[in-house]
Design a protein around this motif. Structure first.
Motif, PDB file in Angstrom:
ATOM      1  N   GLU B  15       0.879  -1.364  -0.053  1.00 25.92           N
ATOM      2  CA  GLU B  15      -0.052   0.047  -0.114  1.00 25.92           C
ATOM      3  C   GLU B  15       0.926   1.226  -0.131  1.00 25.92           C
ATOM      4  O   GLU B  15       0.591   2.299  -0.486  1.00 25.92           O
ATOM      5  N   ASP B  77      -4.564   8.577   1.296  1.00 26.15           N
ATOM      6  CA  ASP B  77      -6.098   8.901   1.268  1.00 26.15           C
ATOM      7  C   ASP B  77      -6.290  10.420   1.361  1.00 26.15           C
ATOM      8  O   ASP B  77      -7.337  10.852   0.836  1.00 26.15           O
ATOM      9  N   LYS B  95     -10.146  14.074   7.800  1.00 28.50           N
ATOM     10  CA  LYS B  95      -9.804  13.010   6.529  1.00 28.50           C
ATOM     11  C   LYS B  95      -8.373  12.244   6.921  1.00 28.50           C
ATOM     12  O   LYS B  95      -8.208  10.954   6.563  1.00 28.50           O
ATOM     13  N   ALA B  99      -8.053   8.134   7.323  1.00 28.64           N
ATOM     14  CA  ALA B  99      -6.910   7.608   6.288  1.00 28.64           C
ATOM     15  C   ALA B  99      -5.987   6.731   7.386  1.00 28.64           C
ATOM     16  O   ALA B  99      -5.562   5.750   7.078  1.00 28.64           O
ATOM     17  N   ARG B 102      -7.740   3.588   8.338  1.00 28.05           N
ATOM     18  CA  ARG B 102      -7.814   2.592   7.243  1.00 28.05           C
ATOM     19  C   ARG B 102      -6.238   1.936   6.733  1.00 28.05           C
ATOM     20  O   ARG B 102      -6.126   0.827   6.870  1.00 28.05           O
ATOM     21  N   ILE B 103      -5.517   2.923   6.801  1.00 31.00           N
ATOM     22  CA  ILE B 103      -4.128   2.314   6.317  1.00 31.00           C
ATOM     23  C   ILE B 103      -3.175   1.656   7.298  1.00 31.00           C
ATOM     24  O   ILE B 103      -2.920   0.651   7.378  1.00 31.00           O
TER      25      ILE B 103
END
Lengths: 195, 195
Positions: B15, B77, B95, B99, B102-103
């Motif tokens: 990723e 992201d 945001k 991010a 998620r990451i």
């Protein structure tokens, strides 16, 4: 601390910008352009922190990170040599030695010695940290190729046997990672992702 | 160690390739293209190792390096926000939080917590390491601009007063570095390298 000391450090710091212009053979996922050695150095240093628990024997993960942040700096003068390029190895060593002398030579004496020692630890691959740093540097482009349908293998005519021979040091430094990647390399060969 | 554990680590590793596509406002010395956040993260992590002796109070340089290797990952992201962009700060925080969830959420639990904590240490700027990491991240693009005749300041209409206000945290974490850079910023203003 003297101003000359700081100015020497900042000269070195700004010199590092040049590593952003040195290109490798890999293309980052989803991108057309080639990867450069500065962004690769970030990726592989973080990889060492991420995967240090797989090293056998155990390693000082922070020292591996430092080795990897520094390991490609000599390419500013010596350029990147493709792993599978079998020519010019002696010439490469001489060019990289001269590069290390010039670039680390920008630093104040104590840091020049410390940084040169970390770079040499990567080159020598004798300590567990030097071996694991080298293993990460070998494994990352393989994983990129496996995620990328063999992009740099195919673009450069690299054969399965070459990949095995060149990357076997991973087995020595992190056998669990080698056990993971070997069957995937065999599947890549079967899929036609190697020359 | 289970295969699922390693596979989660490798998903995170791959990723990271995406950070190489996130562009900043600075151009590396001698290059026309914009710098990306991956190569910047390498540069600033190495800077922390190089300049740690200037931190007041003293810092654990290895932890600062880890913080800086991780600090921009949320941009995958949330994209890069220009320091002098005063709009949308609350939106940016939300945001980046999403991010991070998620990451870092790709990782096995223990590493998810450790990496998230290091990222938050940068965002919070409370510990000496968090403050010094932030100071390095502020100082590097200033040094690049000073070496580059004010390239990103001029391209983006940045004024001297903005530079001083936004970069004052350097004085708190490394007063000697601030003392070095302040007269050079004044000279840059005199030379017309700021808007």
């Amino acid at each position: 601390m003297s101003n000359a000391h700081l100015i020497a450090q900042l000269d070195f710091l700004l010199e590092l910008d040049k590593l952003k212009a040195i290109l490798r053979r890999t293309r980052p996922a989803g991108m057309q352009r080639l990867e450069n050695s500065a962004e690769h150095s970030w990726h592989v240093a973080l990889m060492a922190l991420l995967l240090a628990e797989h090293a056998e024997p155990a390693v000082d993960a922070e020292r591996v990170m430092k080795i990897l942040l520094l390991h490609d700096i000599v390419e500013i003068d010596a350029d990147d040599t493709f792993l599978y390029d079998e020519t010019g190895t002696l010439e490469k060593v001489a060019k990289e030695e001269a590069a290390a002398e010039r670039i680390f030579g920008l630093l104040p004496a104590a840091q020049r010695e410390a940084f040169t020692a970390l770079w040499r630890e990567y080159e020598d691959r004798v300590t567990p940290e030097g071996k694991f740093a080298y293993a990460c540097d070998r494994l990352l482009p393989m994983l990129q190729n496996l995620a990328n349908q063999g992009q740099s293998w195919l673009e450069n005519g690299v054969r399965f046997e070459q990949v095995i021979r060149k990357n076997l040091p991973i087995k020595d430094a992190a056998p669990g990672l080698w056990d993971y990647v070997l069957p995937r390399l065999e599947a890549a060969r079967a899929a036609g992702w190697l020359a």
